[in-house]
Design a protein around this motif. Structure first.
Motif, PDB file in Angstrom:
ATOM      1  N   GLN A 126     -68.420  97.364  24.845  1.00  0.00           N
ATOM      2  CA  GLN A 126     -67.569  98.526  24.568  1.00  0.00           C
ATOM      3  C   GLN A 126     -66.132  98.241  24.982  1.00  0.00           C
ATOM      4  O   GLN A 126     -65.896  97.375  25.834  1.00  0.00           O
ATOM      5  CB  GLN A 126     -68.094  99.760  25.302  1.00  0.00           C
ATOM      6  N   PRO A 127     -65.177  98.880  24.341  1.00  0.00           N
ATOM      7  CA  PRO A 127     -65.363  99.890  23.294  1.00  0.00           C
ATOM      8  C   PRO A 127     -65.652  99.262  21.927  1.00  0.00           C
ATOM      9  O   PRO A 127     -65.177  98.171  21.641  1.00  0.00           O
ATOM     10  CB  PRO A 127     -64.007 100.599  23.276  1.00  0.00           C
ATOM     11  N   VAL A 128     -66.433  99.969  21.121  1.00  0.00           N
ATOM     12  CA  VAL A 128     -66.687  99.557  19.748  1.00  0.00           C
ATOM     13  C   VAL A 128     -65.574 100.124  18.869  1.00  0.00           C
ATOM     14  O   VAL A 128     -65.249 101.310  18.953  1.00  0.00           O
ATOM     15  CB  VAL A 128     -68.061 100.060  19.273  1.00  0.00           C
ATOM     16  N   ALA A 129     -64.987  99.277  18.045  1.00  0.00           N
ATOM     17  CA  ALA A 129     -63.853  99.711  17.217  1.00  0.00           C
ATOM     18  C   ALA A 129     -64.320 100.712  16.165  1.00  0.00           C
ATOM     19  O   ALA A 129     -65.307 100.481  15.458  1.00  0.00           O
ATOM     20  CB  ALA A 129     -63.212  98.512  16.546  1.00  0.00           C
ATOM     21  N   SER A 130     -63.592 101.797  16.053  1.00  0.00           N
ATOM     22  CA  SER A 130     -63.925 102.808  15.047  1.00  0.00           C
ATOM     23  C   SER A 130     -63.320 102.469  13.687  1.00  0.00           C
ATOM     24  O   SER A 130     -63.742 103.004  12.660  1.00  0.00           O
ATOM     25  CB  SER A 130     -63.424 104.184  15.503  1.00  0.00           C
ATOM     26  N   ALA A 131     -62.330 101.587  13.677  1.00  0.00           N
ATOM     27  CA  ALA A 131     -61.663 101.213  12.425  1.00  0.00           C
ATOM     28  C   ALA A 131     -61.106  99.804  12.554  1.00  0.00           C
ATOM     29  O   ALA A 131     -60.921  99.287  13.661  1.00  0.00           O
ATOM     30  CB  ALA A 131     -60.538 102.197  12.107  1.00  0.00           C
ATOM     31  N   ASP A 132     -60.846  99.188  11.410  1.00  0.00           N
ATOM     32  CA  ASP A 132     -60.161  97.903  11.409  1.00  0.00           C
ATOM     33  C   ASP A 132     -58.726  98.075  11.873  1.00  0.00           C
ATOM     34  O   ASP A 132     -58.074  99.099  11.587  1.00  0.00           O
ATOM     35  CB  ASP A 132     -60.109  97.323   9.993  1.00  0.00           C
ATOM     36  N   SER A 133     -58.200  97.097  12.576  1.00  0.00           N
ATOM     37  CA  SER A 133     -56.765  97.085  12.828  1.00  0.00           C
ATOM     38  C   SER A 133     -56.052  96.848  11.495  1.00  0.00           C
ATOM     39  O   SER A 133     -56.656  96.419  10.504  1.00  0.00           O
ATOM     40  CB  SER A 133     -56.398  96.013  13.850  1.00  0.00           C
ATOM     41  N   ALA A 134     -54.755  97.126  11.465  1.00  0.00           N
ATOM     42  CA  ALA A 134     -54.008  97.067  10.199  1.00  0.00           C
ATOM     43  C   ALA A 134     -54.084  95.687   9.569  1.00  0.00           C
ATOM     44  O   ALA A 134     -54.265  95.552   8.350  1.00  0.00           O
ATOM     45  CB  ALA A 134     -52.555  97.463  10.445  1.00  0.00           C
ATOM     46  N   ALA A 135     -53.967  94.645  10.372  1.00  0.00           N
ATOM     47  CA  ALA A 135     -53.996  93.290   9.824  1.00  0.00           C
ATOM     48  C   ALA A 135     -55.359  92.967   9.235  1.00  0.00           C
ATOM     49  O   ALA A 135     -55.462  92.337   8.173  1.00  0.00           O
ATOM     50  CB  ALA A 135     -53.621  92.282  10.900  1.00  0.00           C
ATOM     51  N   VAL A 136     -56.436  93.388   9.902  1.00  0.00           N
ATOM     52  CA  VAL A 136     -57.782  93.120   9.400  1.00  0.00           C
ATOM     53  C   VAL A 136     -58.011  93.856   8.080  1.00  0.00           C
ATOM     54  O   VAL A 136     -58.612  93.311   7.145  1.00  0.00           O
ATOM     55  CB  VAL A 136     -58.837  93.503  10.452  1.00  0.00           C
ATOM     56  N   ALA A 137     -57.523  95.072   7.974  1.00  0.00           N
ATOM     57  CA  ALA A 137     -57.653  95.810   6.714  1.00  0.00           C
ATOM     58  C   ALA A 137     -56.943  95.072   5.582  1.00  0.00           C
ATOM     59  O   ALA A 137     -57.448  94.997   4.448  1.00  0.00           O
ATOM     60  CB  ALA A 137     -57.078  97.221   6.869  1.00  0.00           C
ATOM     61  N   ARG A 138     -55.783  94.486   5.884  1.00  0.00           N
ATOM     62  CA  ARG A 138     -55.062  93.720   4.859  1.00  0.00           C
ATOM     63  C   ARG A 138     -55.810  92.437   4.508  1.00  0.00           C
ATOM     64  O   ARG A 138     -55.800  92.004   3.349  1.00  0.00           O
ATOM     65  CB  ARG A 138     -53.643  93.408   5.344  1.00  0.00           C
TER      66      ARG A 138
END
Length: 470
Positions: A95-107
């Motif tokens: 933990q913590p488990v990421a609730s969303a991708d960081s901006a770079a990972v989303a790209r």
């Protein structure tokens, strides 16, 4: 799949997928099978995606320049939804488990990359090697008693072994360029603010950056095209590029004014092998038509190093507090140096921290003045020819750690403090066949020039065929 990444970079693999000469599932499953075999020797990947997590990655990588290309994300500075980012630490293993991708990972996903796992890092990225207690040491594919460097050593080892053509890497003091140098890869640290760190605002007072290590210059350039650009509210923005970074690799750099260094600013003489590598590279640049002369920059290296220590300690302490959400590390949760850095960081005053940041800015102005006269600064990437496992100790005193750290960062860390872009290019080799990275630094925002120069060097002195024995 065993030979595909020996002969194709990431863009070439993406073209095969687009042309339907290779299926995404075939590519991903074949790559995972090879990666698991390599990892038994390298210990470079900490987590392999499977099941629903892998299915989501495959579905997300359905278009873009890197369509279907397998990719790993370092366990530092980048979150992948549904998994923890461990920072190489037992304390953050679950933990913590990421609730969303960081901006770079989303790209990355929008560009077609299929994230198949996470790569190993030193704890909190503090060491320029990759030997965390949690996860264990990553081994260089060049020689089993050597480290591939760090803190992006997991990514570097797996790319050097041609398990994939490129992998995510981060750099707070040299952590893209050091493993690139030791692993025979290309690695560029972008300018401050070129790639957003959202949802966080900054790392290490603006010293942190991210991109990749790669087997080709054009892959790094194309990935920077994908990742470049700010997110709403970013504290920094790099100067806008004139065109695409990939296009920059297709044109000549022009006649550049190149300064070179035979030793670190304020530092001791280098191994003659490294001096020879710099001198031969300087001659190569002159033969290519560039103006070359010996001219080190003028800045206070001792003050910059001390400022880095202050910023690193303060960030270590504060980030543990913030990320832990009230949890307190137990006796075995952190490595000795990480704990000592956090304890030192607890005592850093506001005045100490501001003075350290101001030192960063003075260093940036000194380099800014230097780059009014020169376009490029050349040196070795590190002040060693290899890095035996155990050379940088995280299990002892701060004095032991800093003694191991010193020869790893005398050329790289100043670029992080000042925010300028820099790259390691694998142009030279030791007498026993180990790679030597040459370090090239440019002014803030000069990534296009650096990519153009790197592509020129890649053409006249190619390195892709120089592969490790593993």
């Amino acid at each position: 799949m065993n030979d595909l990444f020996a002969t194709h970079d990431a863009l070439a693999v993406g073209e095969l997928v687009k042309a339907r000469k290779v299926g995404v599932r075939e590519l991903v499953e074949g790559s995972l099978a090879r990666l698991r075999k390599l990892n038994a020797s390298l210990n470079a990947i900490t987590d392999f995606y499977e099941g629903e997590l892998l299915d989501k990655s495959v579905a997300a990588g359905s278009e873009g320049p890197f369509q279907g290309v397998p990719f790993v994300v370092k366990q530092l500075m980048a979150d992948c939804a549904g998994t923890p980012t461990t920072l190489g630490s037992k304390f953050f293993a679950k933990q913590p488990v990421a609730s969303a991708d960081s901006a770079a990972v989303a790209r990355m996903r929008r560009a077609g990359l299929v994230i198949v796992g996470r790569s190993n890092t030193s704890e909190f990225g503090l060491a320029p090697t990759t030997e965390p207690v949690f996860g264990g040491a990553t081994v260089s594919p060049w020689r089993k008693d050597l480290s591939p460097g760090g803190s992006s050593g997991g990514s570097a080892a797996v790319v050097a072994a041609r398990g994939m053509p490129m992998a995510h890497a981060t750099d707070g003091g040299g952590s893209i360029r050091i493993p690139a140098s030791l692993s025979g890869l290309f690695g560029l640290k972008p300018s401050r603010g070129r790639v957003s760190l959202a949802p966080i605002g900054e790392t290490l007072a603006g010293a942190g950056a991210q991109l990749c290590v790669s087997i080709s210059v054009r892959d790094s350039a194309a990935l920077l095209d994908v990742l470049a650009g700010g997110e709403p509210g970013d504290p920094y923005r790099a100067p806008a590029a004139e065109g695409t970074f990939l296009d920059a690799t297709q044109r000549e750099p022009g006649r550049l004014r190149v300064a070179f260094m035979r030793k670190p600013v304020g530092g001791a003489p280098l191994d003659p092998v490294l001096v020879g590598a710099v001198e031969r590279t300087a001659k190569l640049l002159a033969d290519l038509g560039h103006h070359v002369e010996e001219a080190p920059p003028d800045y206070d290296a001792a003050a910059t190093g001390a400022a880095f220590g202050t910023v690193m300690c303060a960030n270590t302490f504060t980030n543990i507090q913030i990320r832990a959400g009230g949890r307190v590390p137990g006796p075995g949760d952190l490595e000795s140096v990480t704990r000592l850095y956090a304890e030192r960081g607890r005592s850093v005053s506001a005045g100490d921290y501001i003075r350290a940041v101001q030192t960063f800015h003075r260093t940036g102005r000194a380099l800014g003045a230097f780059f009014e006269k020169y376009d490029v600064l050349l040196s070795p990437t590190i002040a060693r020819t290899s890095l035996p496992l155990g050379s940088v100790r995280m299990d002892g005193s701060l004095e032991q750690y800093e003694e191991g750290l010193a020869p790893m960062v005398p050329f790289t860390a100043v670029c992080n403090a000042s925010g300028v872009p820099a790259m390691s290019v694998p142009l030279e080799w030791t007498p026993d066949g180990l790679p030597i990275g040459l370090h090239f630094v440019g002014r803030l925002g000069a990534e296009e020039m650096l990519f153009s120069l790197a592509a020129q060097l890649e053409q006249v002195r190619p390195w892709r065929e120089r592969r490790p024995p593993l």
